[in-house]
Write a protein that holds these residues in place. Sequence first.
Motif, PDB file in Angstrom:
ATOM      1  N   VAL A  62       4.414   1.634  -7.861  1.00 19.69           N
ATOM      2  CA  VAL A  62       4.009   3.028  -7.670  1.00 19.69           C
ATOM      3  C   VAL A  62       2.608   3.074  -7.070  1.00 19.69           C
ATOM      4  CG1 VAL A  62       5.409   3.959  -9.554  1.00 19.69           C
ATOM      5  CG2 VAL A  62       3.096   3.135 -10.026  1.00 19.69           C
ATOM      6  N   CYS A  63       2.298   4.132  -6.358  1.00 19.55           N
ATOM      7  CA  CYS A  63       0.941   4.338  -5.858  1.00 19.55           C
ATOM      8  C   CYS A  63       0.041   4.432  -7.090  1.00 19.55           C
ATOM      9  CB  CYS A  63       0.875   5.628  -5.040  1.00 19.55           C
ATOM     10  SG  CYS A  63      -0.801   6.186  -4.734  1.00 19.55           S
ATOM     11  N   LYS A  64      -0.939   3.534  -7.154  1.00 15.94           N
ATOM     12  CA  LYS A  64      -1.707   3.388  -8.389  1.00 15.94           C
ATOM     13  C   LYS A  64      -2.560   4.611  -8.711  1.00 15.94           C
ATOM     14  CE  LYS A  64      -4.818   0.209 -10.715  1.00 15.94           C
ATOM     15  NZ  LYS A  64      -5.787  -0.868 -10.539  1.00 15.94           N
ATOM     16  N   GLU A  65      -3.204   5.174  -7.695  1.00 19.04           N
ATOM     17  CA  GLU A  65      -4.138   6.271  -7.934  1.00 19.04           C
ATOM     18  C   GLU A  65      -3.445   7.615  -8.099  1.00 19.04           C
ATOM     19  OE1 GLU A  65      -7.558   6.665  -8.307  1.00 19.04           O
ATOM     20  OE2 GLU A  65      -7.412   4.511  -8.726  1.00 19.04           O
ATOM     21  N   HIS A  66      -2.508   7.900  -7.173  1.00 18.20           N
ATOM     22  CA  HIS A  66      -1.985   9.262  -7.119  1.00 18.20           C
ATOM     23  C   HIS A  66      -0.493   9.380  -7.389  1.00 18.20           C
ATOM     24  CE1 HIS A  66      -5.587   9.152  -4.410  1.00 18.20           C
ATOM     25  NE2 HIS A  66      -5.941  10.066  -5.297  1.00 18.20           N
ATOM     26  N   GLY A  67       0.181   8.235  -7.513  1.00 16.36           N
ATOM     27  CA  GLY A  67       1.610   8.293  -7.771  1.00 16.36           C
ATOM     28  C   GLY A  67       2.422   8.924  -6.640  1.00 16.36           C
ATOM     29  N   CYS A  68       1.896   8.835  -5.397  1.00 17.70           N
ATOM     30  CA  CYS A  68       2.579   9.477  -4.264  1.00 17.70           C
ATOM     31  C   CYS A  68       3.985   8.914  -4.054  1.00 17.70           C
ATOM     32  CB  CYS A  68       1.810   9.295  -2.963  1.00 17.70           C
ATOM     33  SG  CYS A  68       0.041   9.461  -3.099  1.00 17.70           S
ATOM     34  N   VAL A  69       4.114   7.573  -4.210  1.00 18.51           N
ATOM     35  CA  VAL A  69       5.410   6.947  -3.949  1.00 18.51           C
ATOM     36  C   VAL A  69       5.788   6.037  -5.111  1.00 18.51           C
ATOM     37  CG1 VAL A  69       5.240   6.967  -1.414  1.00 18.51           C
ATOM     38  CG2 VAL A  69       4.259   5.065  -2.718  1.00 18.51           C
ATOM     39  N   ARG A  97       0.832  -1.212   0.000  1.00 15.65           N
ATOM     40  CA  ARG A  97       0.000   0.000   0.000  1.00 15.65           C
ATOM     41  C   ARG A  97       0.864   1.258   0.000  1.00 15.65           C
ATOM     42  NH1 ARG A  97      -5.295  -0.058   0.110  1.00 15.65           N
ATOM     43  NH2 ARG A  97      -6.163  -2.133   0.274  1.00 15.65           N
ATOM     44  N   CYS A  98       0.268   2.320  -0.458  1.00 14.06           N
ATOM     45  CA  CYS A  98       0.952   3.612  -0.463  1.00 14.06           C
ATOM     46  C   CYS A  98       0.970   4.178   0.953  1.00 14.06           C
ATOM     47  CB  CYS A  98       0.210   4.564  -1.406  1.00 14.06           C
ATOM     48  SG  CYS A  98       0.726   6.278  -1.229  1.00 14.06           S
ATOM     49  N   GLY A  99       2.150   4.593   1.411  1.00  8.45           N
ATOM     50  CA  GLY A  99       2.290   5.128   2.758  1.00  8.45           C
ATOM     51  C   GLY A  99       1.805   6.561   2.888  1.00  8.45           C
ATOM     52  N   VAL A 100       1.398   7.173   1.769  1.00  8.27           N
ATOM     53  CA  VAL A 100       0.908   8.551   1.825  1.00  8.27           C
ATOM     54  C   VAL A 100      -0.621   8.574   1.815  1.00  8.27           C
ATOM     55  CG1 VAL A 100       0.882  10.809   0.694  1.00  8.27           C
ATOM     56  CG2 VAL A 100       2.981   9.424   0.708  1.00  8.27           C
ATOM     57  N   CYS A 101      -1.219   7.949   0.787  1.00  7.59           N
ATOM     58  CA  CYS A 101      -2.676   8.011   0.657  1.00  7.59           C
ATOM     59  C   CYS A 101      -3.354   6.698   1.046  1.00  7.59           C
ATOM     60  CB  CYS A 101      -3.081   8.415  -0.753  1.00  7.59           C
ATOM     61  SG  CYS A 101      -2.835   7.116  -1.990  1.00  7.59           S
ATOM     62  N   GLY A 102      -2.576   5.643   1.268  1.00 10.44           N
ATOM     63  CA  GLY A 102      -3.172   4.361   1.665  1.00 10.44           C
ATOM     64  C   GLY A 102      -3.671   3.554   0.478  1.00 10.44           C
TER      65      GLY A 102
HETATM   66 ZN   LIG Z   1      -0.677   7.311  -2.772  1.00 11.60          ZN
END
Ligand SMILES: [Zn+2]
Length: 480
Positions: free
Chosen positions: A321-328, A297-302
């Motif tokens: 990569v964070c699938k939705e937002h590309g945070c990480v 999971r993305c550690g920024v947006c979950g």
């Molecule tokens: Zn994210």
Amino acid sequence: MAKMSTSEQLRAVIYTRISEDPRGLEAGVSRQLEDCRKLAVDRGWELAGEYSDNDISALQGKARPGYDELMAAASRGQFDRIVAYGLSRLWRNRKERAEAIDALSRTRISVALVKGSDLDLTSAAGRMYAGILGEFDTAESEIKAERVSRAAQARAEAGKANGRCPYGWKRVYQRDEQGRVLDWRDEVDPVSAEVVRSIVQDLLAGITLRAVTTRLNEMEIPSPGGGRWIPSSVRKLALRDLNIGLRRHRDTTYPGAWEPIVDEADHMKVKTLLGDPRRRTQRAAARTHLLTFGIGRCGVCGGVLAVSKKGPAGRKTSLYVCKEHGCVGRREEWVDGLVVATVCERLSRADAAAIFHADDAALAQEQSKVVALRSQLDEAADMYASGTIDREMLERITARVKPMLEAAERLARPAIPMPDAVQHLIDSHDSRAVWEELSISQRRAVLECLGVQVILKPARGGPGFKPESVELMWEPRRPT
Ligand SMILES: [Zn+2]
């Protein structure tokens, strides 16, 4: 002058309906239509429209768009006669019939039947006649439904299959000298029963539904319906209570008159396994990465992770990569390497098996709580039935006890069966070597069983892999 004659001519519309007819006893729509048209022509009526429906069962109250249009046109006075093959084609139940007789009499529309006499709905006697004739139709269909349901009940109580012989058995008929069937029973069919057992064993070994499905199709084993297997049919087959000799009818379980083909303990395990919402099997086999679809999971947006290829042509690297937002974003092989090293290290420790041991005392406590709460509900229902408490009281008790029961039931669930792969990893002296032999879906099953969650936190401080930017969490599957 031609116009004059048509305005004096009666305008008729035709209504046809086809319903479920497995034995082919009814006239098909084309036959109904042909006979209706002939009737209209013979009477010298002008044909003003045709309406038709194709519904499955007259008793189930399914929508009839054709009939609705017919009645709407009737209310606008667009015709004078309805031609139908028989009364039961036109009206399926008392309510429809009563409403239609009322509505049609208001617009002075009458009914003509191919099978039956005319119904003059403009007179009181005609409406009574239509009502009585309709009652005979309704009674006939209700009696048929009662007979079918009584027969199904009797078969259930005798432990016999309803309808076709279930997959896994073969039907053996007992006949008289003329070859007429006197009775039948279902015996285990060694070939198809083995298919059912192999499905159950594969699922218990941690193989995904989709992978099991693929194997069956690759082995060219025909499905119960004869064609190719699909995951939902494999699932249905694995979950059938009749695999352990139980027969369900309505909400009651009866002992079946057939030999079980699956061990009862295995059956319960499969039901727990497939009922587990954490097992996301539908697309599992299509997965080619360890941490996509919710394990990472993305550690920024979950959000969940996806894999993306980045870099110059020929030297592309795969990144999670964070699938939705590309945070990480983090290099796939680095993260996978860390996860594998951690998992293999943990499973090679002496106390590895203990990870999966449920707290038996706590489990037993929850199970006895379930029994107590269920009997509270039963008691309240008995009190309501005997008139000791009123409905409102019963509803209050139910509303209070139900959430507690549901919570206890969740906690009282037995542990999920451990995939074989996990056992191999624990038993082996070289868990790394065992891991290398596993397919991606087996590896994912191991991670899911261990409840591994991988969180990608934003990386700081230049290029290169920072293991501390990846957080690994554990929650082994057990009743917690
Ligand atoms: Zn994210």
